[in-house]
Enzyme design. Structure first.
Site, PDB file in Angstrom:
ATOM      1  N   ASP A  73       0.810  -0.973   0.191  1.00 41.02           N
ATOM      2  CA  ASP A  73      -0.070   0.080   0.255  1.00 41.02           C
ATOM      3  C   ASP A  73       0.812   0.993  -0.195  1.00 41.02           C
ATOM      4  O   ASP A  73       0.368   2.192   0.658  1.00 41.02           O
ATOM      5  CB  ASP A  73      -1.330  -0.058   0.795  1.00 41.02           C
ATOM      6  CG  ASP A  73      -2.042  -1.003   1.455  1.00 41.02           C
ATOM      7  OD1 ASP A  73      -2.159  -1.953  -0.069  1.00 41.02           O
ATOM      8  OD2 ASP A  73      -2.595  -1.257   2.506  1.00 41.02           O
ATOM      9  N   HIS A 102      -5.180  -1.764  -5.954  1.00 40.72           N
ATOM     10  CA  HIS A 102      -3.750  -0.001  -6.421  1.00 40.72           C
ATOM     11  C   HIS A 102      -4.709   0.438  -6.627  1.00 40.72           C
ATOM     12  O   HIS A 102      -5.797   0.118  -7.501  1.00 40.72           O
ATOM     13  CB  HIS A 102      -3.291  -0.967  -7.268  1.00 40.72           C
ATOM     14  CG  HIS A 102      -1.735  -2.024  -6.678  1.00 40.72           C
ATOM     15  ND1 HIS A 102      -1.279  -2.349  -7.710  1.00 40.72           N
ATOM     16  CD2 HIS A 102      -1.972  -2.142  -5.924  1.00 40.72           C
ATOM     17  CE1 HIS A 102      -0.419  -3.453  -7.273  1.00 40.72           C
ATOM     18  NE2 HIS A 102      -0.988  -3.387  -6.376  1.00 40.72           N
ATOM     19  N   GLN A 158       2.031  -5.833  -3.436  1.00 42.72           N
ATOM     20  CA  GLN A 158       2.640  -6.179  -1.783  1.00 42.72           C
ATOM     21  C   GLN A 158       4.221  -5.637  -1.769  1.00 42.72           C
ATOM     22  O   GLN A 158       4.151  -3.871  -1.901  1.00 42.72           O
ATOM     23  CB  GLN A 158       2.807  -7.818  -1.274  1.00 42.72           C
ATOM     24  CG  GLN A 158       1.037  -8.542  -1.323  1.00 42.72           C
ATOM     25  CD  GLN A 158       1.105  -9.201  -2.997  1.00 42.72           C
ATOM     26  OE1 GLN A 158       1.311  -9.253  -3.209  1.00 42.72           O
ATOM     27  NE2 GLN A 158      -0.179  -8.406  -3.140  1.00 42.72           N
TER      28      GLN A 158
HETATM   29  P1  GDP Z   1      -0.940   0.093  -4.025  1.00 46.05           P
HETATM   30  O1  GDP Z   1      -0.994  -1.028  -3.153  1.00 46.05           O
HETATM   31  O2  GDP Z   1       0.895   0.109  -3.414  1.00 46.05           O
HETATM   32  O3  GDP Z   1      -1.387   0.437  -4.610  1.00 46.05           O
HETATM   33  O4  GDP Z   1      -0.995   1.380  -2.780  1.00 46.05           O
HETATM   34  P2  GDP Z   1      -3.025   1.447  -2.350  1.00 46.05           P
HETATM   35  O5  GDP Z   1      -3.356   2.222  -3.468  1.00 46.05           O
HETATM   36  O6  GDP Z   1      -3.465   0.465  -1.627  1.00 46.05           O
HETATM   37  O7  GDP Z   1      -2.736   2.836  -1.185  1.00 46.05           O
HETATM   38  C1  GDP Z   1      -1.836   4.285  -1.074  1.00 46.05           C
HETATM   39  C2  GDP Z   1      -3.347   4.965  -0.991  1.00 46.05           C
HETATM   40  O8  GDP Z   1      -3.385   6.115  -1.155  1.00 46.05           O
HETATM   41  C3  GDP Z   1      -4.595   5.233  -1.994  1.00 46.05           C
HETATM   42  O9  GDP Z   1      -5.608   5.694  -1.276  1.00 46.05           O
HETATM   43  C4  GDP Z   1      -3.639   6.876  -2.877  1.00 46.05           C
HETATM   44  O10 GDP Z   1      -4.753   7.256  -4.084  1.00 46.05           O
HETATM   45  C5  GDP Z   1      -2.967   7.253  -1.952  1.00 46.05           C
HETATM   46  N1  GDP Z   1      -2.518   8.278  -1.831  1.00 46.05           N
HETATM   47  C6  GDP Z   1      -0.947   7.570  -2.888  1.00 46.05           C
HETATM   48  N2  GDP Z   1      -0.392   8.605  -3.220  1.00 46.05           N
HETATM   49  C7  GDP Z   1      -0.756   9.709  -2.075  1.00 46.05           C
HETATM   50  C8  GDP Z   1      -0.221  11.009  -1.672  1.00 46.05           C
HETATM   51  O11 GDP Z   1       1.011  11.611  -2.788  1.00 46.05           O
HETATM   52  N3  GDP Z   1      -0.784  11.664  -1.127  1.00 46.05           N
HETATM   53  C9  GDP Z   1      -1.682  11.074  -0.517  1.00 46.05           C
HETATM   54  N4  GDP Z   1      -2.721  11.967   0.143  1.00 46.05           N
HETATM   55  N5  GDP Z   1      -2.181  10.065  -0.776  1.00 46.05           N
HETATM   56  C10 GDP Z   1      -2.342   9.684  -1.834  1.00 46.05           C
HETATM   57  P1  IMO Z   2      -0.840  -4.472  -2.159  1.00 42.87           P
HETATM   58  O1  IMO Z   2      -0.025  -4.748  -3.279  1.00 42.87           O
HETATM   59  C1  IMO Z   2      -0.697  -4.326   2.377  1.00 42.87           C
HETATM   60  C2  IMO Z   2      -1.072  -8.501   3.418  1.00 42.87           C
HETATM   61  C3  IMO Z   2      -2.032  -9.305   4.674  1.00 42.87           C
HETATM   62  C4  IMO Z   2      -1.360 -10.050   5.607  1.00 42.87           C
HETATM   63  C5  IMO Z   2      -0.543 -10.054   4.580  1.00 42.87           C
HETATM   64  C6  IMO Z   2      -0.963 -11.860   3.668  1.00 42.87           C
HETATM   65  O2  IMO Z   2      -2.404  -3.261  -2.408  1.00 42.87           O
HETATM   66  O3  IMO Z   2      -0.348  -3.023  -1.742  1.00 42.87           O
HETATM   67  P2  IMO Z   2      -2.448 -13.001   1.926  1.00 42.87           P
HETATM   68  O4  IMO Z   2      -4.179 -12.236   1.340  1.00 42.87           O
HETATM   69  O5  IMO Z   2      -1.539 -12.465   1.045  1.00 42.87           O
HETATM   70  O6  IMO Z   2      -1.737 -14.194   2.067  1.00 42.87           O
HETATM   71  O7  IMO Z   2      -1.809 -12.418   3.509  1.00 42.87           O
HETATM   72  O8  IMO Z   2      -0.130  -9.383   3.544  1.00 42.87           O
HETATM   73  N1  IMO Z   2      -1.317  -8.324   2.395  1.00 42.87           N
HETATM   74  C7  IMO Z   2      -1.329  -7.044   1.881  1.00 42.87           C
HETATM   75  N2  IMO Z   2      -1.085  -5.816   2.402  1.00 42.87           N
HETATM   76  N3  IMO Z   2      -0.650  -4.630   0.274  1.00 42.87           N
HETATM   77  C8  IMO Z   2      -1.067  -6.054  -0.317  1.00 42.87           C
HETATM   78  O9  IMO Z   2      -0.986  -5.337  -0.815  1.00 42.87           O
HETATM   79  C9  IMO Z   2      -0.988  -6.617   0.682  1.00 42.87           C
HETATM   80  N4  IMO Z   2      -1.197  -8.182   0.196  1.00 42.87           N
HETATM   81  C10 IMO Z   2      -1.271  -9.288   1.469  1.00 42.87           C
HETATM   82  O10 IMO Z   2      -3.616  -8.544   5.659  1.00 42.87           O
HETATM   83  O11 IMO Z   2      -1.258  -9.671   6.543  1.00 42.87           O
HETATM   84 MG    MG Z   3      -2.429  -1.774  -1.878  1.00 51.57          MG
END
Ligand code: GDP
Ligand code: IMO
Ligand code: MG
Length: 427
Positions: free
Chosen positions: A13, A41, A223
């Site tokens: 994330d 994502h 991840q």
């Molecule tokens: P990923 O799994 O690595 O693609 O990340 P996620 O989408 O799960 O989580 C990142 C969160 O941060 C999302 O809600 C994005 O919209 C948000 N985000 C990404 N870059 C920024 C930033 O620079 N500032 C803020 N405030 N939010 C951001």
């Molecule tokens: P993105 O791509 C954050 C975490 C789960 C759990 C552990 C194992 O959005 O960054 P799983 O279901 O994979 O067997 O869970 O990994 N986990 C993540 N945490 N972002 C993710 O993906 C994750 N994918 C799995 O919360 O702790």
């Molecule tokens: Mg994510």
């Protein structure tokens, strides 16, 4: 011959989706190489927000080819739902290629995921996303997995599904779970297989051809490095390898094609699911960061745990993935935090260490050693260049680059595609 890998440097994330979509504006091909719909994502542009779980984040770029590579585990039902969601959102053309060697997530994997978690004591639960990821990779390693090439061949699919359910239903019975109906699953999934078929190909061959043709390829990790089976905080990890090192085996391309590895890091740390992390804290500042940064899981909606940035973690990721650049995300979220803490080392049993211990027992004993950096108050969400940042934010980025030993190529000041500042062109 240019391949750039986007990897999460922490526990997921970090903003990989946002940066992949951003880089995709200049790329020819985007490749998801591991994981499944445990990923979430987020991509924001033109007033729209999308959460992708399986489809690569290049799907919004009309001319880009989007590849789901052999290292992925694919839930076909979830994938088709995602395509439908995209259609509703105005994406009508899918330039998509799905590896015939990727593995399929089936209903019994999801039941097993929940069951295995239930069976563990509370402090041993991984806190998985319950999407069936672990059991599907387990089947792959046990050589009973169902690959995409098997899935789209109805005879092979039926045979393998029958064998596996004969086996897993015995286990379900033993543990008092409802047995699954082979025929019902077969009939339902036959339809999904038909819908998936047009996209299925040997993506290893395709990618090698594209790279030989000098196409620009972005490999999108899911991840984060600390969730890696080998190099993460085992056993509190996922079941694949979210590192740049895994790209060749998970895609079928040679390591020689990887020119850049960009590590995506939050300006602080978060973790969702179980497992210790050294810089976690839970006070008013953590609460402020969680609310301002909307730190709730994209896939499960769970509140994310908050911590300071940890350069021991970032140097660990740099080592295992060969980071050539950093992208520092969510810098805007730190506006208004009076003093920022940056973890520079750990104290373990009275000794100062600069690495992450393998033993979770030792890692849990690590006490972070912090360097303090004064914060800033200004809203930075409209900043478009480095000099537009408050001096303390500049100092923060410079200090991170120095402590990690990797330059900051991008920083991000908001979720939108336009809130991205490039300091060094990578593509
Ligand atoms: P990923 O799994 O690595 O693609 O990340 P996620 O989408 O799960 O989580 C990142 C969160 O941060 C999302 O809600 C994005 O919209 C948000 N985000 C990404 N870059 C920024 C930033 O620079 N500032 C803020 N405030 N939010 C951001
Ligand atoms: P993105 O791509 C954050 C975490 C789960 C759990 C552990 C194992 O959005 O960054 P799983 O279901 O994979 O067997 O869970 O990994 N986990 C993540 N945490 N972002 C993710 O993906 C994750 N994918 C799995 O919360 O702790
Ligand atoms: Mg994510």
């Amino acid at each position: 011959m240019s391949g750039i890998v986007v990897v999460g440097t922490q526990w997921g994330d970090e903003g990989k989706g946002k940066i992949t979509d951003f880089l995709a504006g200049k790329a020819d091909v985007i490749v998801r190489f591991q994981g499944g719909n445990n990923a979430g994502h987020t991509i924001v542009f033109d007033g729209k927000k999308f959460a992708l779980h399986l489809i690569p984040s290049g799907i919004f770029r009309k001319d880009a080819i989007n590849v789901m590579a052999n290292g992925m585990v694919i839930n076909p039902k979830a994938m088709l739902e995602e395509l439908e969601m995209l259609k509703q959102g105005g994406v009508t053309e899918f330039n998509l290629a799905i590896s015939d060697r990727a593995h399929i997530i089936l209903p019994y994997h999801i039941v097993l995921d929940g069951m295995l978690e239930e069976l563990k004591e509370d402090n041993k639960k991984v806190g998985t996303t319950k999407k069936g990821i672990g059991p599907t990779y387990t089947d792959k390693a046990s050589r009973i997995g169902i690959r995409v090439c098997d899935f789209v061949d109805d005879e092979v699919f039926k045979e393998k599904l029958t064998d596996n359910l004969n086996y897993y239903n015995k286990i379900f019975k033993l543990f008092g779970k409802e047995e699954l109906n082979t025929e019902a699953i077969y009939q339902e999934y036959l339809e999904y297989a038909e819908a998936m078929k047009p996209y299925v190909t040997d993506t290893g061959v395709l990618l090698n051809r594209l790279l030989e043709d000098d196409k620009k390829v972005v490999f999108e990790g899911a991840q984060g490095a600390l969730l890696c089976m080998d190099h993460g905080t085992y056993p509190f990890v996922t079941s694949s390898s979210p590192t740049a090192a895994s790209v060749p085996v998970n895609t079928g391309v040679s390591p020689k094609y990887i020119n850049e590895v960009i590590g995506i890091t939050k300006a602080y740390s978060t973790r969702v699911g179980s497992g210790f992390f050294a810089t976690e804290f839970d006070d008013d500042v953590a609460h402020q960061i969680r609310e301002v940064g909307h730190e709730y899981g994209t896939t499960t909606g769970r509140p994310r745990r908050i911590g300071w940035i940890d350069t021991v973690v970032l140097r660990h990721t740099k080592r295992i993935s060969g980071l050539t650049a950093l992208s520092v995300m969510l810098l805007d979220v730190l506006s208004g935090v009076k003093t920022l803490q940056v973890c520079v080392a750990y104290k373990l049993n009275g000794e100062i260490i600069d690495y992450m211990p393998a033993s979770i027992k030792d890692y849990e004993k690590c006490i972070p050693i912090y360097m303090e950096i004064p914060g800033w108050d200004e809203d930075i969400t409209k900043v478009t260049n480095f000099s537009g940042l408050p001096v303390n934010a500049q100092l923060y980025l410079n200090k991170l680059a120095e402590l990690v030993g990797v330059e900051v190529a991008i920083f991000s000041v908001g979720p939108d595609r336009t809130q991205t500042v490039v300091l060094k062109e990578l593509i």
